[in-house]
Design an enzyme around this catalytic site. Sequence first.
Site, PDB file in Angstrom:
ATOM      1  N   ASP A  12       0.858  -1.200   0.000  1.00 27.44           N
ATOM      2  CA  ASP A  12       0.000   0.000   0.000  1.00 27.44           C
ATOM      3  C   ASP A  12       0.890   1.245   0.000  1.00 27.44           C
ATOM      4  OD1 ASP A  12      -2.491   1.531   0.272  1.00 27.44           O
ATOM      5  OD2 ASP A  12      -1.832   1.963   2.308  1.00 27.44           O
ATOM      6  N   SER A  13       0.261   2.390  -0.270  1.00 29.59           N
ATOM      7  CA  SER A  13       0.999   3.652  -0.221  1.00 29.59           C
ATOM      8  C   SER A  13       1.434   3.986   1.203  1.00 29.59           C
ATOM      9  CB  SER A  13       0.105   4.776  -0.730  1.00 29.59           C
ATOM     10  OG  SER A  13      -1.007   4.913   0.135  1.00 29.59           O
ATOM     11  N   CYS A  75      -4.378  -1.331  -2.200  1.00 33.79           N
ATOM     12  CA  CYS A  75      -4.487   0.109  -2.393  1.00 33.79           C
ATOM     13  C   CYS A  75      -5.299   0.324  -3.669  1.00 33.79           C
ATOM     14  CB  CYS A  75      -3.082   0.697  -2.530  1.00 33.79           C
ATOM     15  SG  CYS A  75      -3.041   2.451  -2.912  1.00 33.79           S
ATOM     16  N   GLU A 154      -2.602   8.340   8.350  1.00 40.07           N
ATOM     17  CA  GLU A 154      -1.160   8.048   8.397  1.00 40.07           C
ATOM     18  C   GLU A 154      -0.558   8.521   9.727  1.00 40.07           C
ATOM     19  OE1 GLU A 154       1.395   6.777   6.095  1.00 40.07           O
ATOM     20  OE2 GLU A 154      -0.380   5.748   5.392  1.00 40.07           O
ATOM     21  N   CYS A 185     -10.974   3.467  -0.579  1.00 39.84           N
ATOM     22  CA  CYS A 185      -9.554   3.690  -0.271  1.00 39.84           C
ATOM     23  C   CYS A 185      -9.288   2.885   0.994  1.00 39.84           C
ATOM     24  CB  CYS A 185      -9.298   5.177  -0.030  1.00 39.84           C
ATOM     25  SG  CYS A 185      -7.689   5.535   0.744  1.00 39.84           S
ATOM     26  N   HIS A 187      -7.317   3.183   3.363  1.00 45.07           N
ATOM     27  CA  HIS A 187      -7.098   3.926   4.616  1.00 45.07           C
ATOM     28  C   HIS A 187      -8.429   4.157   5.361  1.00 45.07           C
ATOM     29  CE1 HIS A 187      -3.113   4.878   3.025  1.00 45.07           C
ATOM     30  NE2 HIS A 187      -2.801   5.434   4.182  1.00 45.07           N
TER      31      HIS A 187
HETATM   32  N1  DGL Z   1      -4.741   3.503   0.476  1.00 46.44           N
HETATM   33  C1  DGL Z   1      -4.825   4.042  -0.821  1.00 46.44           C
HETATM   34  C2  DGL Z   1      -6.077   3.582  -1.558  1.00 46.44           C
HETATM   35  O1  DGL Z   1      -6.641   2.551  -1.246  1.00 46.44           O
HETATM   36  C3  DGL Z   1      -4.652   5.502  -1.073  1.00 46.44           C
HETATM   37  C4  DGL Z   1      -4.007   6.396  -0.101  1.00 46.44           C
HETATM   38  C5  DGL Z   1      -3.135   7.449  -0.739  1.00 46.44           C
HETATM   39  O2  DGL Z   1      -3.644   8.433  -1.280  1.00 46.44           O
HETATM   40  O3  DGL Z   1      -1.931   7.245  -0.681  1.00 46.44           O
HETATM   41  O4  DGL Z   1      -6.508   4.224  -2.469  1.00 46.44           O
END
Ligand code: DGL
Length: 255
Positions: A12-13, A75, A154, A185, A187
Amino acid sequence: MNTRQDYIAVLDSGLGGLSVLRHLRRLLPGERFIYYGDSANAPYGTRSRQEVESLTLQAAAQLMERGIKALVVACNTATSAAIEPLRRKYPDLIVVGIEPALKLAADRFPGGGIGVMATPVTLREEKFCRLLSRYEGSCRVYQIPAPQLVPLIEQGLVDTPLMEQTLHGLLDPYADKIDALVLGCTHYPFASHAMERLLGPKVAVLDGGDGTARETRHRLEAANLLENGPGELILENSLGTQEILRRSRRMLGLE
Ligand code: DGL
């Protein structure tokens, strides 16, 4: 016997993919996981598609060197930008992506209102446009870009007045219009309790983490690659600090 091909890599990011890892570990407790969060380069969701593709391919290449049998791109943003290049580059690897659970919501609420909250990259990429064109005839879809939630999550600022205030700004305009809110997303599930409180019991808050874990199990099973060992978890993050690893463990409920 352990071979070099033992691990399932989850990418993931940053910390968002931990919400998918929770489902994966529950469903596949005998597997070995390496989780890689690229928090040093987060957020991905406000970058260009080319940047996201290149960061994702770079992270995947590092993970490939560890010997992995599957790569879960946990992600939505990275999946939108890089899943096809990844599959072209690693044709023999099991590569599983994630996309907003719009199908799940549309099946549950035919004719209803559905909010899809995701990053700007996810919402503008072709992958989501194709998904949208399949369902927008059968329900009303409201696109809710929410890049501002990612830095808060984060930084571990989940149960805070700032999160409450940000969610009000994002969701108040849709609260009376939607039957379901799709968290597009990875997150966002970390803020789902606050969203549920704000939207009330009439709105279902849905995400694709469980579906992605099931798909991973299905693909491993079909390839006869399931493992039923003691299980293992390696957590890594491009920030390389103890603090981010501690936060990751807390988010997984391990501390
Ligand atoms: N967790 C990422 C997603 O599912 C995106 C978060 C980011 O913008 O880095 O899209």
